[in-house]
Scaffold this active site. Structure first.
Site, mmCIF file in Angstrom:
data_model
loop_
_atom_site.group_PDB
_atom_site.id
_atom_site.type_symbol
_atom_site.label_atom_id
_atom_site.label_comp_id
_atom_site.label_asym_id
_atom_site.label_seq_id
_atom_site.Cartn_x
_atom_site.Cartn_y
_atom_site.Cartn_z
ATOM 1 N N ALA A 181 51.372 13.467 -29.460
ATOM 2 C CA ALA A 181 52.271 12.175 -29.380
ATOM 3 C C ALA A 181 50.903 11.130 -29.484
ATOM 4 C CB ALA A 181 52.871 11.842 -28.687
ATOM 5 N N GLU A 182 50.341 10.966 -28.338
ATOM 6 C CA GLU A 182 49.151 9.994 -28.329
ATOM 7 C C GLU A 182 48.248 10.765 -27.939
ATOM 8 O OE1 GLU A 182 51.916 6.855 -28.400
ATOM 9 O OE2 GLU A 182 52.086 8.477 -27.370
ATOM 10 N N THR A 183 46.913 9.581 -28.625
ATOM 11 C CA THR A 183 45.063 10.305 -28.281
ATOM 12 C C THR A 183 44.972 9.187 -27.441
ATOM 13 O OG1 THR A 183 45.002 11.500 -30.046
ATOM 14 C CG2 THR A 183 43.107 10.400 -28.463
#
Length: 261
Positions: free
Chosen positions: A45-47
Site C-alpha cells: 500500500a505504501e513505501t
C-alpha cells in the site's frame, strides 16, 4: 547502487497482521520516478522514503501509483526502523512532510504518531457512493481527501457489501466506513481504489477524521479502535485540540537490499 529496505507490519504486535509498509532510508533523494518505480515494485500500500536532516528526517510516501500527502502506517513503520534498527537514542523524532511536521514518540514499545486533525463537514453522498455501498448510510461527511460513511453497527462494517468498481469512480482519495464498536470505541474499514488500494488493512491517516468524529459523538477524548480488514489492526487514539495522537505497535518482517541503477 545498493539501498537498504525494510518490510514492517504496522499497527500490530503480530506478524502477518496490521498494515505492511516498506521503508527505504536514503542519504539523499532519488528521483520521483525512481521512488515511484520502487513503490510499484514493492506492491505494498505504501513505501516510505526518508533522509536524515539536522532537525529530524524528511519523509515521503508513495503508493504503487502516486505520491500521497499523508500516511500513518508507513510513518509508524519508518519510526520503527529508526528507533529499533538504526538505534535512535531520542525518545521522540520529527518527520518533515508535505503535511507539515509530524512527531513520533516511543514509549514502552508503543509508537505514538502526532498528526493534525482533518476538517470535515456533512456531505450529500454522491450517487456512486449510494450505489456502491448497499447499506443504510446513517451519516455521510466529506473531509479534506476522504468521504466518511457512518453505518449502524460493527456487524454492518464487518459484513459490508460493496461494489469496488463503482466505488473507484468517486472523486476522493478514499472512503472511510465506520460504526461504534462492540469491544472498542469504534471500528472502521478504508477503501482507496482511486489510489491503487482496493482496501487498506490499517489506515492511520483515516483516523485524523475518525478520532475527532468519535470523540464528539462519544464525549470522550481517549478512544480505542480496530480496523476490520482481513489482516486487522488495533489503535489507541487521543484527541488533543487540533491534533490527534495515534498509537500502535509494529513488527519487522523482512530486511534486505535493493539494487537501483
Amino acid at each position: 547502487m545498493k539501498l537498504p529496505i525494510y518490510h514492517v507490519d504496522a499497527f500490530t504486535d503480530k506478524l502477518f497482521c496490521g498494515n505492511p509498509a516498506a521503508v527505504v532510508p536514503l542519504n539523499e533523494w532519488l528521483s520521483d520516478e525512481t521512488m515511484l518505480h520502487i513503490a510499484a515494485e514493492n506492491n505494498l500500500a505504501e513505501t516510505a522514503f526518508y533522509v536524515k536532516n539536522e532537525a529530524g528526517f524528511d519523509l515521503r510516501w508513495f503508493t504503487p501509483t502516486i505520491e500521497v500527502d499523508l500516511c500513518g502506517h508507513a510513518t509508524l513503520a519508518a519510526a520503527y526502523v529508526i528507533f529499533n534498527i538504526q538505534k535512535e537514542e531520542r525518545q521522540q523524532i520529527s518527520f518533515f512532510t508535505r503535511s507539515g511536521e509530524l512527531t513520533v514518540t516511543l514509549e514502552y514499545g508503543w509508537l505514538t504518531l502526532n498528526f493534525p486533525i482533518d476538517q470535515y463537514q456533512i456531505a450529500v453522498p454522491p450517487p456512486a457512493l449510494v450505489e456502491s455501498i448497499n447499506n443504510n448510510l446513517a451519516e455521510v461527511y466529506k473531509g479534506k481527501t476522504d468521504y466518511l460513511v457512518v453505518l449502524d453497527s460493527e456487524e454492518d462494517v464487518k459484513n459490508l457489501d460493496f461494489d469496488i468498481i463503482v466505488l473507484s469512480t468517486i472523486p476522493a482519495r478514499g472512503i472511510i466506513v465506520t460504526a461504534a464498536g462492540e469491544d472498542v470505541d469504534f471500528v472502521s474499514r478504508f477503501f482507496a481504489p482511486q489510489s491503487g488500494i482496493d482496501e487498506d488493512p490499517v489506515t492511520g491517516s483515516a483516523h485524523t477524521t475518525l478520532i475527532p468524529y468519535w470523540a464528539e459523538k462519544l464525549s470522550k477524548n481517549i478512544l480505542t479502535a480496530k480496523q476490520l480488514s482481513k489482516r486487522g489492526g488495533y489503535l489507541k487514539c487521543e484527541l488533543a485540540g487540533d491534533r490527534v495522537n495515534i498509537t500502535g505497535q509494529a513488527r519487522l518482517y523482512l530486511q534486505g537490499e535493493i539494487e537501483v541503477d
